[in-house]
Enzyme design. Structure first.
Site, PDB file in Angstrom:
ATOM      1  N   SER A 147      29.582  36.509 -36.434  1.00 32.45           N
ATOM      2  CA  SER A 147      30.591  36.147 -35.439  1.00 32.45           C
ATOM      3  C   SER A 147      31.386  34.940 -35.914  1.00 32.45           C
ATOM      4  O   SER A 147      30.872  34.081 -36.641  1.00 32.45           O
ATOM      5  CB  SER A 147      29.872  35.792 -34.135  1.00 32.45           C
ATOM      6  OG  SER A 147      30.730  35.106 -33.264  1.00 32.45           O
ATOM      7  N   TYR A 171      23.233  30.517 -29.699  1.00 34.14           N
ATOM      8  CA  TYR A 171      23.708  31.852 -30.108  1.00 34.14           C
ATOM      9  C   TYR A 171      24.348  31.784 -31.504  1.00 34.14           C
ATOM     10  O   TYR A 171      24.004  32.555 -32.405  1.00 34.14           O
ATOM     11  CB  TYR A 171      24.727  32.386 -29.084  1.00 34.14           C
ATOM     12  CG  TYR A 171      25.557  33.523 -29.620  1.00 34.14           C
ATOM     13  CD1 TYR A 171      24.971  34.754 -29.900  1.00 34.14           C
ATOM     14  CD2 TYR A 171      26.925  33.365 -29.872  1.00 34.14           C
ATOM     15  CE1 TYR A 171      25.727  35.793 -30.419  1.00 34.14           C
ATOM     16  CE2 TYR A 171      27.685  34.393 -30.387  1.00 34.14           C
ATOM     17  CZ  TYR A 171      27.077  35.605 -30.659  1.00 34.14           C
ATOM     18  OH  TYR A 171      27.824  36.630 -31.186  1.00 34.14           O
ATOM     19  N   LYS A 175      23.220  33.327 -35.496  1.00 34.62           N
ATOM     20  CA  LYS A 175      24.052  34.087 -36.443  1.00 34.62           C
ATOM     21  C   LYS A 175      24.034  33.399 -37.809  1.00 34.62           C
ATOM     22  O   LYS A 175      23.961  34.065 -38.847  1.00 34.62           O
ATOM     23  CB  LYS A 175      25.481  34.221 -35.908  1.00 34.62           C
ATOM     24  CG  LYS A 175      25.588  35.073 -34.664  1.00 34.62           C
ATOM     25  CD  LYS A 175      25.456  36.557 -34.982  1.00 34.62           C
ATOM     26  CE  LYS A 175      25.059  37.394 -33.805  1.00 34.62           C
ATOM     27  NZ  LYS A 175      24.844  38.802 -34.119  1.00 34.62           N
TER      28      LYS A 175
HETATM   29  C1  UD1 Z   1      32.680  34.551 -26.679  1.00 32.85           C
HETATM   30  C2  UD1 Z   1      31.835  33.736 -27.620  1.00 32.85           C
HETATM   31  C3  UD1 Z   1      31.580  34.529 -28.863  1.00 32.85           C
HETATM   32  C4  UD1 Z   1      30.953  35.861 -28.514  1.00 32.85           C
HETATM   33  C5  UD1 Z   1      31.919  36.602 -27.625  1.00 32.85           C
HETATM   34  C6  UD1 Z   1      31.336  37.927 -27.197  1.00 32.85           C
HETATM   35  C7  UD1 Z   1      32.383  31.379 -27.280  1.00 32.85           C
HETATM   36  C8  UD1 Z   1      33.008  30.168 -27.869  1.00 32.85           C
HETATM   37  N1  UD1 Z   1      32.499  32.487 -27.968  1.00 32.85           N
HETATM   38  O1  UD1 Z   1      33.942  34.637 -27.261  1.00 32.85           O
HETATM   39  O2  UD1 Z   1      30.729  33.815 -29.708  1.00 32.85           O
HETATM   40  O3  UD1 Z   1      30.694  36.593 -29.676  1.00 32.85           O
HETATM   41  O4  UD1 Z   1      32.161  35.828 -26.453  1.00 32.85           O
HETATM   42  O5  UD1 Z   1      30.514  37.769 -26.107  1.00 32.85           O
HETATM   43  O6  UD1 Z   1      31.831  31.355 -26.205  1.00 32.85           O
HETATM   44  N2  UD1 Z   1      38.356  32.834 -20.342  1.00 32.85           N
HETATM   45  C9  UD1 Z   1      38.897  32.378 -19.163  1.00 32.85           C
HETATM   46  N3  UD1 Z   1      38.393  32.865 -17.997  1.00 32.85           N
HETATM   47  C10 UD1 Z   1      37.375  33.778 -17.954  1.00 32.85           C
HETATM   48  C11 UD1 Z   1      36.829  34.254 -19.174  1.00 32.85           C
HETATM   49  C12 UD1 Z   1      37.345  33.751 -20.344  1.00 32.85           C
HETATM   50  O7  UD1 Z   1      39.796  31.548 -19.148  1.00 32.85           O
HETATM   51  O8  UD1 Z   1      36.946  34.155 -16.851  1.00 32.85           O
HETATM   52  C13 UD1 Z   1      38.883  32.307 -21.606  1.00 32.85           C
HETATM   53  C14 UD1 Z   1      37.828  31.545 -22.371  1.00 32.85           C
HETATM   54  O9  UD1 Z   1      37.832  30.207 -22.003  1.00 32.85           O
HETATM   55  C15 UD1 Z   1      38.303  31.766 -23.804  1.00 32.85           C
HETATM   56  C16 UD1 Z   1      39.019  33.106 -23.781  1.00 32.85           C
HETATM   57  O10 UD1 Z   1      39.262  33.389 -22.412  1.00 32.85           O
HETATM   58  O11 UD1 Z   1      39.214  30.777 -24.137  1.00 32.85           O
HETATM   59  C17 UD1 Z   1      38.207  34.204 -24.374  1.00 32.85           C
HETATM   60  O12 UD1 Z   1      36.929  34.175 -23.776  1.00 32.85           O
HETATM   61  P1  UD1 Z   1      35.850  35.306 -24.002  1.00 32.85           P
HETATM   62  O13 UD1 Z   1      36.457  36.641 -23.742  1.00 32.85           O
HETATM   63  O14 UD1 Z   1      34.631  34.938 -23.242  1.00 32.85           O
HETATM   64  O15 UD1 Z   1      35.573  35.273 -25.557  1.00 32.85           O
HETATM   65  P2  UD1 Z   1      35.194  34.053 -26.522  1.00 32.85           P
HETATM   66  O16 UD1 Z   1      34.836  32.861 -25.744  1.00 32.85           O
HETATM   67  O17 UD1 Z   1      36.280  33.917 -27.509  1.00 32.85           O
END
Ligand code: UD1
Length: 373
Positions: A147, A171, A175
């Protein structure tokens, strides 16, 4: 005389990524897939959907061998149980499995902070047991699901593979540890070859709408959450945007999204690069081990995602800005050049297609694959 099919074992085969990887393997008509999955965040219907989709694409006069490529030998198996994984390998005997694509893992950053030992057991110990079992059964080729989280807060964007590994969460550390085991193993024994694929943010679904993501419970990731909001499965209907004070163009976090079908094709390319005559290890004479970023190399912000999903679904998402989510990194954008140069990998599908295909799956399957068993 027709050659016999190469057997490839996919761990986490019934999950979101696993099911698309199995479909990509089947499409080549060269592999016989064995799936192992413990059902943690996967649905048993996924595998029959993949098989049905692959079969529907066969010509009417398909050979018996081609039909066989669409069948999956599936086992409910927990990799933290040595006896269970060993029983699967024992069925095929020494040298019976050509290679492994190891996808099964826990993946929630926040949860890993709460229950780190469960993460070390399920992601690190399980990988260790799998490798030991592979060794015992003369199966020495593995593609590993890593990842972008291994980079922690990266010093340069876009992120090249040479970036130091510095994961922050348990997590992410699982990895890094698993990658380290693979690297050490390949250094110890020239029979082994391994590739770690550092995923950025996979999104979308197969364009047919037959297979897609079916998260257990309320989705924690942004795109599935938006899809569930649009289909009316999530209340309240206001999305919380975690922070708009990041050092990014619109203040919200930036991620590098790639279509799940592109990600799946990256696994196929990696698996093929494990063949004995592979050129990719010429630059690493000490060990047949490599790590590659799989991303598009294009940063997309949270607000851009909301807008793209609005266009794809027609749903008017309400959102509010709230505080930052613990562990979020401002910008994770890949430098995908190495994977393109050495594996021939390119993530072609753009964000509009990812959102279209995600919505196609969700609207055709409002309940996903149905209730979890
Ligand atoms: C996360 C994990 C990553 C993991 C992946 C799959 C981190 C830093 N990374 O990716 O290691 O492999 O999930 O599970 O946690 N967001 C919002 N509101 C929400 C949900 C998300 O604003 O309700 C934003 C988050 O702050 C982020 C972006 O959307 O900036 C993407 O979030 P998300 O889809 O959870 O993925 P990652 O955080 O990139």
């Amino acid at each position: 005389m027709s050659q016999s099919l190469q057997k490839v074992l996919v761990t986490g085969g019934a999950g979101y990524i696993g099911s698309h990887v199995i479909y990509a393997l089947q499409k080549t008509r060269r592999y016989k897939v064995i799936s192992v999955d413990n059902g943690h965040n996967s649905h048993s219907n996924a595998l029959s959907k993949v098989s049905a989709l692959s079969r529907s694409e066969l010509p009417a006069d398909a050979s018996q061998r081609d039909i066989e490529t669409t069948e999956i030998e599936s086992y409910k198996c927990d990799l933290t149980r040595r006896d269970e994984i060993r029983a699967v390998f024992e069925k095929y005997g020494k040298g019976g499995i050509w290679g492994v694509v190891h996808i099964a893992a826990y993946k929630a950053v926040g949860e890993s902070v709460e229950i780190p030992l469960a993460y070390y057991e399920n992601n690190v110990a399980a990988t260790l047991y799998l490798l030991q079992t592979m060794q015992e059964y003369d199966c020495t080729r593995i593609v590993y699901s890593s990842s972008a989280t291994v980079y922690g807060i990266p010093p340069t964007i876009p992120i090249p593979e040479t970036t130091r590994l510095k994961a922050d969460s348990p997590y992410g550390k699982t990895k890094v540890m698993s990658e380290t085991m693979l690297d050490d193993l390949c250094h110890s024994d020239p029979k082994w070859s391994a590739i770690s694929l550092r995923y950025f943010n996979p999104a979308g679904a197969h364009p047919s709408g037959q297979i897609g993501e079916h998260p257990k419970g309320r989705p924690g990731n942004l795109l599935p959450l938006l899809a569930h909001m649009a289909i009316g499965r999530v209340d309240p209907k206001t999305l919380q945007v975690f922070g708009n004070d990041y050092p990014t163009p619109d203040g919200t976090c930036v991620r590098d999204y790639l279509h799940i079908s592109d990600l799946a094709s990256g696994h196929l390319l990696a698996l093929e690069a494990l063949a004995p005559n592979s050129k990719i290890f010429e630059s690493t004479p000490d060990a047949r081990y490599k790590a590659y970023n799989l991303g598009q190399g294009k940063g997309i912000s949270v607000l851009q995602i909301i807008e793209a999903m609005r266009k794809a679904t027609g749903f008017d998402f309400k959102y509010e800005i709230v505080g930052r989510r613990r562990g979020d990194v401002p910008d994770l954008t890949a430098d995908p050049a190495l994977a393109e140069k050495e594996l021939g990998f390119k993530a072609n599908e753009d964000l509009a297609i990812m959102c279209r295909d995600l919505w196609n799956f969700q609207s055709k399957n409002p309940e996903g694959y149905g209730k979890f068993d």
